[in-house]
Design a protein around this motif. Structure first.
Motif, PDB file in Angstrom:
ATOM      1  N   PHE A  32       0.806  -1.219   0.000  1.00 10.56           N
ATOM      2  CA  PHE A  32       0.000   0.000   0.000  1.00 10.56           C
ATOM      3  C   PHE A  32       0.840   1.271   0.000  1.00 10.56           C
ATOM      4  N   GLU A  33       2.088   1.169   0.484  1.00 15.83           N
ATOM      5  CA  GLU A  33       2.961   2.348   0.506  1.00 15.83           C
ATOM      6  C   GLU A  33       3.199   2.882  -0.906  1.00 15.83           C
ATOM      7  N   GLU A  34       3.077   1.977  -1.900  1.00 18.40           N
ATOM      8  CA  GLU A  34       3.360   2.384  -3.275  1.00 18.40           C
ATOM      9  C   GLU A  34       2.115   2.895  -4.006  1.00 18.40           C
ATOM     10  N   VAL A  35       0.951   2.725  -3.399  1.00 17.48           N
ATOM     11  CA  VAL A  35      -0.294   3.100  -4.077  1.00 17.48           C
ATOM     12  C   VAL A  35      -0.546   4.603  -3.949  1.00 17.48           C
ATOM     13  N   ASP A  36      -0.986   5.240  -5.037  1.00 17.12           N
ATOM     14  CA  ASP A  36      -1.316   6.676  -4.977  1.00 17.12           C
ATOM     15  C   ASP A  36      -2.455   6.921  -4.006  1.00 17.12           C
ATOM     16  N   LYS A  37      -2.457   8.134  -3.452  1.00 17.27           N
ATOM     17  CA  LYS A  37      -3.477   8.498  -2.469  1.00 17.27           C
ATOM     18  C   LYS A  37      -4.893   8.169  -2.920  1.00 17.27           C
ATOM     19  N   GLU A  38      -5.187   8.520  -4.191  1.00 15.30           N
ATOM     20  CA  GLU A  38      -6.583   8.365  -4.623  1.00 15.30           C
ATOM     21  C   GLU A  38      -6.984   6.904  -4.819  1.00 15.30           C
ATOM     22  N   ASN A  39      -5.972   6.017  -4.950  1.00 13.29           N
ATOM     23  CA  ASN A  39      -6.292   4.604  -5.167  1.00 13.29           C
ATOM     24  C   ASN A  39      -6.309   3.759  -3.903  1.00 13.29           C
ATOM     25  N   VAL A  40      -5.765   4.311  -2.801  1.00 13.91           N
ATOM     26  CA  VAL A  40      -5.609   3.511  -1.583  1.00 13.91           C
ATOM     27  C   VAL A  40      -6.925   2.869  -1.154  1.00 13.91           C
ATOM     28  N   VAL A  41      -7.978   3.667  -1.092  1.00 12.21           N
ATOM     29  CA  VAL A  41      -9.244   3.131  -0.601  1.00 12.21           C
ATOM     30  C   VAL A  41      -9.828   2.112  -1.586  1.00 12.21           C
ATOM     31  N   LYS A  42      -9.684   2.416  -2.876  1.00 12.73           N
ATOM     32  CA  LYS A  42     -10.167   1.476  -3.906  1.00 12.73           C
ATOM     33  C   LYS A  42      -9.543   0.098  -3.708  1.00 12.73           C
ATOM     34  N   VAL A  43      -8.227   0.077  -3.582  1.00 10.24           N
ATOM     35  CA  VAL A  43      -7.552  -1.213  -3.423  1.00 10.24           C
ATOM     36  C   VAL A  43      -7.934  -1.856  -2.095  1.00 10.24           C
TER      37      VAL A  43
END
Lengths: 443, 443
Positions: free
Chosen positions: B32-43
Motif C-alpha cells: 500500500f505504501e506504493e499506491v497513490d493516495k486516490e487509489n488507496v481506498v479502492k484497493v
C-alpha cells in the motif's frame, strides 16, 4: 537462598528441594550467583530432576562451568539429554575444549551427531542459533491424528505453538499453528489448513536479518531450511529477543568507536576491554593530527589574534554534537530498515533544512552571548558565528550522508557515528574558521 | 502491485482479490505504501473481509488515516470490531480528535467502553499496550472442557498459547499454557495443572521494565492486573519486540543529545527534528564557553608558545572518544541490568586499570609521532603526552562513574553519554595541558 543453604548444610535435602520447588527456574538460576564456589554443585544436586536442566540453561557461564566440571559422567549425560539442543550448543561454545570433549562423550550418539553439526555453523548464522526439537506433521494427517501425535512427542519439543508439515525427504511444505489445529474440526485434513506462504530462512542467513523478519511478520518461530528447502531446525522468539539486544549492544559499541563484543562488562577482563578500545582511539588520534596541521598552517592568523583560539573548543564541540545527532538518527533508521539507500537525497534535503534552522538559532544565540555579553570584537563575533552556522550545516549533512554511503559500500553504517564524524567536522570547522578570519579580519 | 492496480483500474475485482490472497498480510500492507493516495481506498475495498482488518493493522499511519477518512460508517464499524483492541488503541492515538470521534461512534458499545478505558492509561504503561482479548478458564474445568471452550471463543483472542485461570471477581489465580493443556489427559482438572508462580504486572508498570521481564523469563505473554490482582488484560511478545526497539531508539537519541521520539525519521517534519535537536545543542554550546574561558585565562601561555594550540584538537577529541567508550558500555550495561548501582567501585577500579593501559599506549605512540617524526620540541612533546595520559584516565573514570551516579539520582543514565562527557573532559584536558605547560616550560 540463605534458608536453602542452611538446609543443604544440615543435609536436609528434602526441605531444600521443597523450598526450591516454590520458585521460578529463572529465579533459582539467579540465586546460584550468590552461592560460594564450593557449594554450587551441592545445591545443584538438590534440584529435582525435572527442573535441573531447565535451571542449568538459565545460569551464567561461570556457574555452568563449575557444575559441569564437578558432575559425574552419568549426571552430565542426564542434563545433556534434557536440555534443548540450542541451549547445549550455546553453553558448549563457552567451554574449554577438554570439557566440551567430556560433555560430548556423555551425550547419546544421536545428540552428539546433531551437536557436532550445529557447532560447525558460522557464528551469528541461523544454523548456530536454531534448535532441532520441533513438531513435524504430515499433510495426510487429520487434525485429530495431529493432536494425538503432538500429545505423544510434544513434551520434548521446544515449542508446539507452530508445527511443521513435511513431505518426502523432510521437504518443508507448510506450517500449521496450534491455534489453527485447536480451532479446526477433528476430521479436517492438515492439507486443508496448511499455510504455504510461510516465511523461512536458510541455515546461513545472518541473525540480524532473521530478527528483522520476526519484527516485520510478528513471528513466534521461524523454520530454517537447507539449500533444498529441507527443514533442518527452527528458531524461537526467545532466542531472537537475545539477538536483538546483542545486535543493539554491538551498534552502541561500534558507534562509540569500540570493537564489538557481546561479553558482559563486569565479566570482561581489563586486557580485553583495553584491546577493544585501543585500535579506534589510535586511528582517531592520528586522524586528529590533520586538524592540528591545519592550526599550524594558519599559525600567522592565530599569532595576530590569539583570542580566536578561545572559540575553537566551542566550534569543534558543537560541530561534533550536531553531526552525531544526524548520523545517529540515520544509522538507527538504516538498522530498523526505515531508511534505505534510495532515500539519500531525501535525507540530504531534510538535513539541509534542519541544519539551517538549527544553525541560525545557534549562531544568533552565540552572537548575542559573545558580542553583547562578553564584549568580543564585532568582526571576531561575526567570524565565529558564520563559522558556527556553516559548521553545523556541514556536520549535519555529512552526518546524514556518510552512514548511507557506508551502507552502499557494504560497510557497517555504525562506524560513521560520532567519533569519525567529529574528526572530519573538526578539520572542516577549522578551515572555515581560519579562512573566514583571514578574510574578514584581513590578516 | 502494478498487476493489482491494473485489475482494479479495469474493475476486475475478483482477479485483484485473487492476486492479493496469495500474499502475506504484512506484505500486502507494505504494498500500500506504493499506491497513490486516490487509489488507496479502492484497493483496500478489494481485500477480502477476513484479511482487511489484519492488513489494516500493519499499515503506516498515513495510509490508515487516508482509509478511515474515506470509508463509510458501516465499513469502519466492521474493521474496528475485527481489529484487536491494542491495535485499535495504537492507531487511534495517532488520529486527529474528530476522526477518533467518528471511529468511536461506529464501534459497538462494549468496544467503545474498553477503548476509552485503554486510552486513559498513561503513555508507555502496561495499560496502554495491553489487549483485552485473552482466554479465561476456571479452575473447576477439566482439560476437555477447557479445549472445548477455547474452540468456541479462541478465534477472537489475540493468543491462545497461554490461558488465564480466573476465580471469582476476575481474580487471577494462575496460568496454563496451551502446551500443558494438549499434553495433559482430557479428564484432568485445570486446578491440577495450573501454574501459580506466574509473573504478572500492574497496569501502571513501565513498558521498559515489562520488556525486561519478558527477556528474563522468556515469556510469550504477560498478564496485566489492577491493584486487587484482577486480570484486566495481557501483553504479547510481538508488542514487546516493538517496545525493545523503541526503548533502544530512545537511548540512541538521548546518547546523541537529542530529545527522544519514536517517530520515523523520514516521516518527521523538519521543524520537529530541529526542535528535538536544538535544546541540547544550546546547552552544550554554552557549556563549551567554560572551555573557551580556560583558554582565555591561559592566554599568556598560548601567546608565548603558539604551537601548543596545534595539539588542542587531538587532546580534546581523544579525551572525548575515550570517555564515550566507557560511558557507552556502562549505560548499556545499566540498561540491560548487567551493571547495578552497587558495582560502582568495581567499575571505577576497572576503568582505572583499562585507562592506564590505553593511556600509556596512546601516549607512547603519540610521543614517537610528534617527537621523532614531527620534530616537536622535547619538553612540548612531554607536555602533550602527559596531558594525553591523564586526560584518558580522567575521561574513562568519569565515563564509568557519571552514568551510575545519574541512575542513583533517578536520572536517565543515557544523558551522561558522549556529548556531556566530552564537554566536561575538554575543560579538564585544557586545565591539565596548560598547567603542565606552564610548569614544564616555565612560562
Amino acid at each position: 537462598m540463605e534458608k536453602i543453604l542452611k538446609f543443604v548444610d544440615e543435609k536436609k535435602f528434602i526441605e531444600a528441594r521443597q523450598e526450591l520447588k516454590k520458585k521460578n527456574v529463572v529465579d533459582i538460576a539467579e540465586l546460584f550467583e550468590e552461592v560460594d564456589k564450593e557449594n554450587v554443585v551441592k545445591v545443584f544436586r538438590v534440584l529435582s530432576k525435572d527442573i535441573a536442566a531447565d535451571v542449568f540453561s538459565y545460569m551464567g557461564h561461570e556457574q555452568r562451568r563449575l557444575i559441569i566440571e564437578s558432575l559425574t559422567d552419568k549426571e552430565i549425560s542426564n542434563i545433556i539429554e534434557d536440555l534443548f539442543i540450542d541451549d547445549t550448543v550455546d553453553f558448549l561454545e563457552e567451554l574449554p575444549a577438554n570439557v566440551v570433549k567430556r560433555v560430548l562423550k556423555n551425550a547419546s550418539e544421536d545428540t552428539r551427531k546433531i551437536i557436532n553439526q550445529l557447532l560447525r555453523y558460522p557464528e551469528s548464522s541461523a544454523g548456530s542459533i536454531m534448535t532441532v526439537e520441533y513438531v513435524d506433521l504430515k499433510k495426510e494427517m487429520t487434525v485429530e491424528d495431529a493432536i494425538k501425535y503432538i500429545k505423544k512427542i510434544g513434551i520434548d519439543k521446544e515449542t508446539i505453538n507452530t508445527c511443521y508439515v513435511l513431505g518426502d525427504d523432510r521437504h518443508l511444505e507448510g506450517i500449521v499453528s496450534i491455534r489453527k489445529l485447536i480451532l479446526s474440526d477433528n476430521d479436517i485434513l492438515i492439507r486443508d489448513i496448511i499455510k504455504t506462504d510461510f516465511i523461512y530462512v536458510n541455515t546461513l542467513e545472518d541473525q540480524e536479518n532473521i530478527a528483522g523478519l520476526f519484527k516485520k511478520y510478528d513471528l513466534l518461530a521461524i523454520p530454517v531450511t537447507d539449500n533444498e528447502t529441507k527443514l533442518v531446525g527452527i528458531i524461537t522468539i526467545d532466542d531472537i529477543v537475545d539477538v536483538i539486544d546483542q545486535e543493539n549492544t554491538e551498534d552502541f559499541q561500534k558507534m562509540a568507536a569500540m570493537a564489538p563484543s557481546d561479553e558482559e562488562y563486569l565479566k570482561t577482563s581489563v586486557w580485553t576491554l583495553a584491546k577493544h578500545r585501543i585500535v579506534w582511539l589510535l586511528v582517531l588520534m592520528i586522524s586528529a593530527t590533520f586538524t592540528g596541521n591545519i592550526i599550524k598552517r594558519f599559525n600567522d592568523v592565530l599569532e595576530s589574534v590569539v583570542v580566536l583560539t578561545a572559540f575553537i573548543p566551542m566550534l569543534m564541540d558543537t560541530g561534533g554534537n550536531a553531526g552525531s545527532q544526524s548520523s545517529t538518527l540515520i544509522i538507527r533508521g538504516l538498522a530498523l530498515e526505515e531508511i534505505g539507500l534510495k532515500d539519500i537525497f531525501k535525507v540530504i534535503f531534510k538535513e539541509f533544512r534542519v541544519s539551517s534552522i538549527v544553525g541560525i538559532v545557534l549562531a544568533l544565540v552565540n552572537f548575542i552571548r559573545i558580542y553583547y555579553f562578553e564584549k568580543t570584537n564585532f568582526l571576531i563575533s561575526i567570524t565565529v558565528c558564520i563559522t558556527l552556522f556553516f559548521t553545523i550545516l556541514l556536520a549535519k549533512v555529512l552526518g546524514g550522508i556518510l552512514p548511507i554511503v557506508a551502507k552502499k559500500f557494504k560497510m557497517d553504517p555504525a562506524i560513521m557515528a560520532s567519533p569519525l564524524i567529529t574528526t572530519i567536522v573538526d578539520a572542516a570547522a577549522l578551515i572555515i574558521y581560519f579562512s573566514m578570519a583571514s578574510w574578514l579580519l584581513r590578516i
